[in-house]
Design a protein around this motif. Structure first.
Motif, PDB file in Angstrom:
ATOM      1  N   ARG A 220      -3.975  -1.860 -12.216  1.00  0.00           N
ATOM      2  CA  ARG A 220      -3.771  -0.839 -13.259  1.00  0.00           C
ATOM      3  C   ARG A 220      -2.296  -0.740 -13.624  1.00  0.00           C
ATOM      4  NH1 ARG A 220      -7.506   2.187 -10.189  1.00  0.00           N
ATOM      5  NH2 ARG A 220      -5.816   3.392  -9.253  1.00  0.00           N
ATOM      6  N   TYR A 221      -1.441  -0.766 -12.603  1.00  0.00           N
ATOM      7  CA  TYR A 221       0.002  -0.680 -12.852  1.00  0.00           C
ATOM      8  C   TYR A 221       0.481  -1.889 -13.660  1.00  0.00           C
ATOM      9  CZ  TYR A 221       5.011  -0.281 -11.938  1.00  0.00           C
ATOM     10  OH  TYR A 221       6.372  -0.176 -12.079  1.00  0.00           O
ATOM     11  N   GLN A 222       0.043  -3.081 -13.270  1.00  0.00           N
ATOM     12  CA  GLN A 222       0.508  -4.282 -13.959  1.00  0.00           C
ATOM     13  C   GLN A 222       0.095  -4.287 -15.422  1.00  0.00           C
ATOM     14  OE1 GLN A 222      -1.214  -6.937 -10.879  1.00  0.00           O
ATOM     15  NE2 GLN A 222       0.753  -7.997 -10.922  1.00  0.00           N
TER      16      GLN A 222
ATOM     17  N   ALA B 145       2.244  -6.485   0.663  1.00  0.00           N
ATOM     18  CA  ALA B 145       2.760  -5.350   1.428  1.00  0.00           C
ATOM     19  C   ALA B 145       2.365  -4.028   0.791  1.00  0.00           C
ATOM     20  CB  ALA B 145       4.277  -5.430   1.568  1.00  0.00           C
ATOM     21  N   ILE B 146       2.152  -3.034   1.653  1.00  0.00           N
ATOM     22  CA  ILE B 146       1.806  -1.676   1.222  1.00  0.00           C
ATOM     23  C   ILE B 146       2.821  -0.702   1.809  1.00  0.00           C
ATOM     24  CG2 ILE B 146       0.098   0.175   1.389  1.00  0.00           C
ATOM     25  CD1 ILE B 146      -2.052  -2.004   1.644  1.00  0.00           C
ATOM     26  N   TYR B 147       3.318   0.217   0.982  1.00  0.00           N
ATOM     27  CA  TYR B 147       4.228   1.274   1.406  1.00  0.00           C
ATOM     28  C   TYR B 147       3.479   2.608   1.326  1.00  0.00           C
ATOM     29  CZ  TYR B 147       8.004  -2.124   0.484  1.00  0.00           C
ATOM     30  OH  TYR B 147       8.828  -3.231   0.485  1.00  0.00           O
TER      31      TYR B 147
ATOM     32  N   ARG C 282       4.971   0.878  -8.442  1.00  0.00           N
ATOM     33  CA  ARG C 282       5.489   2.151  -7.923  1.00  0.00           C
ATOM     34  C   ARG C 282       4.505   3.248  -8.344  1.00  0.00           C
ATOM     35  NH1 ARG C 282      10.818   1.204  -6.007  1.00  0.00           N
ATOM     36  NH2 ARG C 282      11.139  -1.064  -6.153  1.00  0.00           N
ATOM     37  N   LEU C 283       3.903   3.921  -7.364  1.00  0.00           N
ATOM     38  CA  LEU C 283       2.819   4.854  -7.637  1.00  0.00           C
ATOM     39  C   LEU C 283       3.233   6.292  -7.360  1.00  0.00           C
ATOM     40  CD1 LEU C 283      -0.098   2.824  -5.988  1.00  0.00           C
ATOM     41  CD2 LEU C 283       0.843   2.624  -8.300  1.00  0.00           C
TER      42      LEU C 283
ATOM     43  N   VAL D 148       0.002   6.047  -1.042  1.00  0.00           N
ATOM     44  CA  VAL D 148       0.541   4.714  -1.302  1.00  0.00           C
ATOM     45  C   VAL D 148       1.575   4.849  -2.412  1.00  0.00           C
ATOM     46  CG1 VAL D 148       0.034   2.372  -2.063  1.00  0.00           C
ATOM     47  CG2 VAL D 148      -1.582   3.576  -0.576  1.00  0.00           C
ATOM     48  N   SER D 149       2.841   4.611  -2.065  1.00  0.00           N
ATOM     49  CA  SER D 149       3.929   4.799  -3.028  1.00  0.00           C
ATOM     50  C   SER D 149       4.383   3.485  -3.659  1.00  0.00           C
ATOM     51  CB  SER D 149       5.126   5.468  -2.345  1.00  0.00           C
ATOM     52  OG  SER D 149       5.495   4.772  -1.169  1.00  0.00           O
ATOM     53  N   ARG D 150       4.025   2.358  -3.019  1.00  0.00           N
ATOM     54  CA  ARG D 150       4.460   1.065  -3.557  1.00  0.00           C
ATOM     55  C   ARG D 150       3.514  -0.019  -3.048  1.00  0.00           C
ATOM     56  NH1 ARG D 150      10.382  -1.847  -2.454  1.00  0.00           N
ATOM     57  NH2 ARG D 150      10.280  -3.365  -4.154  1.00  0.00           N
ATOM     58  N   ILE D 151       3.242  -0.999  -3.895  1.00  0.00           N
ATOM     59  CA  ILE D 151       2.466  -2.191  -3.530  1.00  0.00           C
ATOM     60  C   ILE D 151       3.238  -3.396  -4.041  1.00  0.00           C
ATOM     61  CG2 ILE D 151       0.209  -3.313  -3.593  1.00  0.00           C
ATOM     62  CD1 ILE D 151      -0.863  -0.657  -4.854  1.00  0.00           C
TER      63      ILE D 151
END
Length: 540
Positions: free
Chosen positions: A101-103, A72-74, A114-115, A59-62
């Protein structure tokens, strides 16, 4: 060897759902201002169906609320593609936790995480989400896109899921259109005309053609876009399109390939079988005449359309056009200003200037400027086309602003001026020496200068339980940013789509349920830098 490699590549992909795939929409369908960028997979008219990764990757982007995708999930795959799953109801717990966690790490309420490849790796067929109806969606379904990871070009997901989709039904053409070019006539007219194959057809000079057609599949009442179109003239290929590998930056060229003006009036797309000089879509190929047929001999011309879907199902439509030199086009020359496709265009009048750079229209097109005088407003209202005229990218519009009779001179702030269309949508507002400049993409809209010195409004909806809810509205330039803290520490508030609600799910935050009182500080700013601060206490 190549076919073996392709077979191995495709074999690593799996379906995104655990039931038979039926489609509500296919890749590349013409839509206003964009190609449909993926497959719309039906979810039995319901939300909450399990969605699975179509291949190994990470998962590269949420995102939430971006690009009309809703939730959406990338997922980036080692084979060079990235799959995108849109309109989701909710994420799997593991993916939702990664978003939070990112937020909190970046202290941002904006849901665009962006992961790295190590954050959330996934396997083919792994559960990632529940299907939904979020974003620009009118009914529950999964919108699935596949992009080239390096270029971000849109790829047809059908090529990766071909073996999981049944289709034995060929495309069908409904009608055709002749579009005479400069110096050309069709059936005695220099204006475009629709026709069927049974009509008696006569032409002279350069004429382009277009086709209204749809693809179909068994077991579904939906209709789809055409994957491949060919036009033959006297047995020679004049035009060929295969809808695949489309740069996202070329999305708005769909308005040039299709007859957008006809779509506006009828909601029917006629797709042109010739390439206008400013249309650079690489999926379109044509002969040396750009697909335009030159009727310069008195004889019968044999034309034939060939339509194919991704499975190779094919339909053919031959027709005859007689070349007749007795027809001549009108010599009338339009007197309106012209936007030229191959140069930067400038239109100026007292109080307004429009700059349309090179490449924003696909062919020379006349405009019909109109000014509506508004002596009591910050500016007159300006419109540049009576018929809808979308541009490929942004044009620059500058309008001279005046102070209104109710403006107090010593409180007037020029930084609060902005340009809006007739629906009040914010178009930007760079101020310099009395001029306000914004960016526009539709010349048929009506634009004027407005003033916004009022901050957004914040109203509490619920401050008890484990979810805090606020209503946030702004009736002028619109909300730009927001942030929040509890007891001085950052906390996430989500903007709930299709509503004015902003919500904080406390159980997904760092705050522990102790029953104690806490101080909430919520700050929201609009597009003209007007800020509203809302503070209150709550128990949790």
């Amino acid at each position: 060897m190549l076919s073996t490699i392709l077979s191995i590549l495709l074999s690593i992909f799996t379906p995104p759902v655990d039931y038979e795939i039926t489609l509500a929409g296919n890749f590349g369908e013409p839509r206003p201002h964009h190609f449909h960028g993926g497959l719309d997979v039906k979810t039995e008219g319901r939300e909450g169906k399990h969605i699975y990764a179509i291949a190994d990757g990470y998962v590269s982007r949420i995102t939430v609320g971006k690009d009309g995708f809703g939730n959406a999930i990338y997922i980036t795959h080692p084979t060079g593609q990235t799959s995108v799953y849109c309109h989701l109801k909710s994420f799997s717990p593991r993916i939702k936790a990664a978003l939070r966690r990112y937020q909190y790490k970046h202290e941002t309420c904006e849901a665009d995480a962006r992961l790295t490849p190590l954050d959330v790796p996934v396997s083919a067929g792994q559960f990632i989400a529940l299907s939904g109806n979020t974003g620009h969606s009118t009914a529950p379904h999964l919108h699935l896109e596949v992009h080239d990871t390096r270029t971000w070009n849109m790829l047809d997901p059908y090529q990766f899921l071909n073996e999981f989709i049944e289709d034995t039904v060929p495309p069908q053409a409904h009608a055709f259109m002749a579009i005479p070019q400069k110096g050309g006539v069709f059936n005695g007219s220099s204006s475009k005309k629709t026709f069927g194959r049974s009509n008696e057809l006569v032409a002279w000079g350069p004429v382009g053609f277009a086709v209204w057609a749809n693809d179909y599949m068994q077991g579904s009442y939906n209709h789809y876009g055409i994957h491949e179109t060919l036009l033959y003239v006297d047995g020679q290929m004049a035009f060929h399109s295969i809808v695949d590998n489309i740069p996202v930056t070329h999305n708005r060229m769909v308005n040039a390939w299709g007859d957008y003006d006809h779509w506006r009036r009828s909601h029917v797309w006629y797709m042109k079988s010739f390439i206008e000089p400013g249309n650079s879509l690489a999926c379109l190929q044509a002969d040396d005449n750009r697909g335009v047929v030159h009727f310069n001999e008195v004889r019968d011309y044999q034309l034939e359309y060939v339509l194919r879907d991704f499975k190779g199902n094919e339909a053919r439509y031959p027709f005859v056009v007689h070349g007749d030199s007795s027809f001549h086009p009108s010599s009338a020359v339009p007197r309106q200003p012209i936007l030229h496709w191959n140069r930067t265009n400038s239109y100026s009048r007292p109080g307004v200037q429009l700059i349309v750079p090179y490449g924003l229209v696909s062919a020379d097109v006349p405009i019909t400027p109109f000014i509506r005088q508004q002596p009591d407003a910050y500016s007159d209202a300006y419109q540049f086309s009576q018929a809808s005229l979308p541009l490929m990218r942004d044009a620059e519009l500058s309008i001279y602003a005046r102070q209104t009779s109710d403006a107090v001179v010593n409180t007037f702030d020029a930084s609060k001026l902005y340009i809006a269309d007739e629906n009040g949508r914010y178009m930007g507002g760079d101020y310099h020496d009395g001029w306000v400049t914004g960016r526009i993409r539709e010349l048929a809209s009506c634009f004027q200068v407005r003033y916004d010195d009022q901050p957004p409004t914040v109203t509490p909806l619920s401050l008890s339980g484990d979810i805090l809810r606020l209503s946030v509205t702004d009736g002028r330039s619109g909300i730009a940013t927001w942030t929040a803290t509890v007891d001085g520490r950052f906390i996430v508030f989500d903007a709930i789509e299709k509503s004015s609600t902003f919500a904080c799910v406390l159980r997904e935050s760092w705050l522990q349920p102790t029953g104690k009182a806490h101080r909430l500080h919520f700050e929201v700013t609009d597009n003209r830098q007007n800020t509203q601060i809302y503070e209150t206490t709550f128990n949790y």
